[in-house]
Design a protein around this motif. Structure first.
Motif, PDB file in Angstrom:
ATOM      1  N   GLY A   1     -13.639  20.268  27.451  1.00 49.20           N
ATOM      2  CA  GLY A   1     -14.834  20.353  26.608  1.00 49.20           C
ATOM      3  C   GLY A   1     -14.687  19.643  25.268  1.00 49.20           C
ATOM      4  O   GLY A   1     -15.401  19.932  24.309  1.00 49.20           O
ATOM      5  N   VAL A   2     -13.747  18.692  25.198  1.00 51.37           N
ATOM      6  CA  VAL A   2     -13.561  17.938  23.947  1.00 51.37           C
ATOM      7  C   VAL A   2     -14.573  16.796  23.890  1.00 51.37           C
ATOM      8  O   VAL A   2     -14.751  16.073  24.864  1.00 51.37           O
ATOM      9  N   LYS A   3     -15.244  16.653  22.741  1.00 52.26           N
ATOM     10  CA  LYS A   3     -16.287  15.628  22.608  1.00 52.26           C
ATOM     11  C   LYS A   3     -15.767  14.387  21.880  1.00 52.26           C
ATOM     12  O   LYS A   3     -14.944  14.496  20.961  1.00 52.26           O
ATOM     13  N   THR A   4     -16.292  13.222  22.276  1.00 49.99           N
ATOM     14  CA  THR A   4     -15.946  11.995  21.548  1.00 49.99           C
ATOM     15  C   THR A   4     -16.843  11.892  20.314  1.00 49.99           C
ATOM     16  O   THR A   4     -17.882  12.563  20.243  1.00 49.99           O
ATOM     17  N   LEU A   5     -16.455  11.012  19.383  1.00 52.28           N
ATOM     18  CA  LEU A   5     -17.248  10.812  18.167  1.00 52.28           C
ATOM     19  C   LEU A   5     -18.686  10.403  18.525  1.00 52.28           C
ATOM     20  O   LEU A   5     -19.646  10.893  17.945  1.00 52.28           O
ATOM     21  N   ALA A   6     -18.823   9.511  19.514  1.00 52.61           N
ATOM     22  CA  ALA A   6     -20.159   9.035  19.908  1.00 52.61           C
ATOM     23  C   ALA A   6     -21.002  10.198  20.420  1.00 52.61           C
ATOM     24  O   ALA A   6     -22.201  10.297  20.110  1.00 52.61           O
ATOM     25  N   GLU A   7     -20.392  11.101  21.199  1.00 48.86           N
ATOM     26  CA  GLU A   7     -21.131  12.257  21.723  1.00 48.86           C
ATOM     27  C   GLU A   7     -21.539  13.203  20.591  1.00 48.86           C
ATOM     28  O   GLU A   7     -22.645  13.732  20.566  1.00 48.86           O
ATOM     29  N   VAL A   8     -20.622  13.390  19.634  1.00 48.17           N
ATOM     30  CA  VAL A   8     -20.921  14.274  18.499  1.00 48.17           C
ATOM     31  C   VAL A   8     -22.078  13.697  17.672  1.00 48.17           C
ATOM     32  O   VAL A   8     -22.986  14.420  17.265  1.00 48.17           O
ATOM     33  N   ALA A   9     -22.060  12.385  17.469  1.00 48.87           N
ATOM     34  CA  ALA A   9     -23.126  11.733  16.685  1.00 48.87           C
ATOM     35  C   ALA A   9     -24.495  11.971  17.331  1.00 48.87           C
ATOM     36  O   ALA A   9     -25.492  12.197  16.644  1.00 48.87           O
ATOM     37  N   GLU A  10     -24.546  11.933  18.664  1.00 46.64           N
ATOM     38  CA  GLU A  10     -25.802  12.209  19.378  1.00 46.64           C
ATOM     39  C   GLU A  10     -26.197  13.676  19.231  1.00 46.64           C
ATOM     40  O   GLU A  10     -27.345  14.023  18.987  1.00 46.64           O
ATOM     41  N   LEU A  11     -25.187  14.543  19.390  1.00 45.56           N
ATOM     42  CA  LEU A  11     -25.403  15.987  19.379  1.00 45.56           C
ATOM     43  C   LEU A  11     -26.001  16.469  18.055  1.00 45.56           C
ATOM     44  O   LEU A  11     -26.920  17.286  18.037  1.00 45.56           O
ATOM     45  N   VAL A  12     -25.473  15.968  16.938  1.00 44.13           N
ATOM     46  CA  VAL A  12     -25.907  16.492  15.633  1.00 44.13           C
ATOM     47  C   VAL A  12     -27.310  16.006  15.245  1.00 44.13           C
ATOM     48  O   VAL A  12     -27.865  16.480  14.273  1.00 44.13           O
TER      49      VAL A  12
END
Length: 453
Positions: A386-397
């Motif tokens: 369940g570790v997220k990449t920076l790109a995924e986090v940027a989308e998520l926030v």
């Protein structure tokens, strides 16, 4: 050619799209995260918007940025100050932004001369109380001659007083904005050439190069050709829509030394390491620079085994020196071309580095990960955890705040002392999708310092 940049259109749609999406890494004046936020809110559509942002983005005036953006994008009604002067504030969404507007309002509403308006601006800007007390009745009298009642004139005077304090000089802001727009235009319309040029400006600043390389690959989706003795020149160059990495951008490597390699290559690519040693005087290139080239993989086309190349530099440099010494002396060899009769040295017999080591060595020479990332091997495992990449986090926030697990390789750290005397650290991290920074507070820092080192 230098004047052509002044001929670019100021209404280029691509350029304003670049501003509005805040893809402004390397664009003059708008690189900070605060500026990027302001651009996303403003969604500029004309040069006047950029001029206003230049003037507003300072402590004080900044509090007017939300109003400007909301009025511009139809989320809030524009406030009328007075019909006589509303046209003066048209381009700044009804807000007084510039010192010039303060002067214009005094001229139009209260009949001031240009010189008188400038004195008023100065008195207000410097908060000279006596001068302002003397100006108020003068302003009210002039305004009444234009049919403005005393109460309204006094209100406008108060407004001017508030803004003159931190009004910015428009001509100054415009000069900055035009240069900003020109760099944005180049980036929007000629991204490959623009980024190669920017990278050449900072060719010896590894930290900046890593940010630019990130922008080139992820932000603009442009390919970077890794450093190569057969394709690269000493500086960053452009080939078939790709950026070819500069030889002189490696750590501890000089432009002059790399120029010797480019000169020796001429139109003919090098075929083997021996061919390279015969055509380039390696003694003048220097062992330190050759080590960096080997670690960065610049000899991959001549020999895939980077560790063997690094290990064989001493005999190769000696071989090259002997050949170039002979060429420079007047002796002609019995067998024709000078140096051709020297035996080729034996290369070291070592196994190449393992993939993780290759990346580590490459990082040491380039200053960041170019050909791959240490976390590539763990991608599947991290995803399952369940570790997220920076790109995924940027989308998520974009949906709102979130708590996430991330993984990264440490790129650098700076320790600081808080006001209370506790040590904390800023740590730069990278994952396969980009660079980010995190704060490590004192208790975690105590436990994890060894790991960080």
């Amino acid at each position: 050619a230098e004047n052509q940049i002044n001929a670019i259109p100021l209404d280029d749609e691509k350029t304003y799209q670049l501003y509005a999406s805040a893809k402004t890494v390397a664009v003059f004046q708008v690189e900070s995260s605060g500026m990027m936020d302001a651009l996303r809110r403003m969604r500029p559509t004309c040069i006047e918007d950029i001029v206003a942002l230049e003037a507003l983005y300072r402590p004080g005036p900044m509090e007017n940025i939300p109003t400007y953006c909301e009025v511009k994008n139809g989320l809030r009604e524009r406030e009328s100050v007075h019909p006589l002067i509303d046209h003066i504030l048209e381009e700044t969404q009804g807000i007084i932004v510039y010192q010039e507007q303060v002067m214009q309002i005094a001229q139009v509403m209260a009949g001031y001369s240009l010189g008188g308006a400038d004195l008023l601006r100065r008195a207000m800007g410097k908060k000279i109380k006596e001068a302002m007390d003397a100006e108020r009745p003068k302003f009210e009298k002039g305004a009444s001659e234009n049919g403005v009642d005393k109460k309204k004139a006094s209100e406008v005077f108060d407004l001017l007083e508030k803004f003159a304090n931190y009004g910015f000089n428009k001509s100054h802001a415009a000069a900055y904005a035009v240069v900003s727009y020109q760099t944005a235009w180049l980036k929007a319309n000629h991204p490959v050439e623009f980024m190669a040029g920017i990278m050449n400006c900072d060719i010896h600043l590894t930290d900046k190069l890593s940010v630019y390389a990130e922008e080139v690959r992820r932000g603009l989706e442009i390919e970077i050709v890794p450093p190569c003795v057969n394709r690269s020149i000493e500086t960053f160059s452009v080939e078939d829509g790709k950026i070819v990495y500069a030889l002189a951008a490696l750590k501890n490597v000089g432009l002059e030394a790399m120029h010797l390699i480019v000169e020796g290559r001429g139109e003919q690519p090098f075929v083997t390491l021996y061919d390279f040693a015969r055509r380039v005087d390696l003694k003048h290139v220097g062992k330190r620079a050759l080590e960096m080239l080997a670690r960065a993989g610049a000899f991959d086309e001549l020999d895939r085994n980077r560790r063997r190349v690094l290990d064989s530099l001493d005999p190769l440099v000696a071989y090259s020196a002997a050949i170039h010494d002979q060429r420079n002396s007047d002796q002609v060899s019995l067998f024709g071309e000078a140096g051709d009769d020297l035996p080729e040295p034996r290369l070291s017999r070592v196994d190449d580095w393992l993939p993780a080591e290759r990346l580590r060595e490459e990082h040491a020479a380039i200053g960041f990960y170019l050909s791959g990332h240490p976390l590539d091997d763990y991608a599947g495992l991290l995803k399952r955890r369940g570790v997220k990449t920076l790109a995924e986090v940027a989308e998520l926030v974009k949906q709102g705040p979130a708590v996430v697990k991330m993984a990264g390789a440490v790129a650098g750290k700076q320790e600081r002392k808080s006001a209370r005397g506790n040590r904390f650290a800023f740590v730069q991290m990278s994952d396969p999708t980009g660079l980010y920074e995190m704060t490590v507070f004192s208790d975690t820092l105590e436990q994890a310092r060894d790991h960080l080192e």
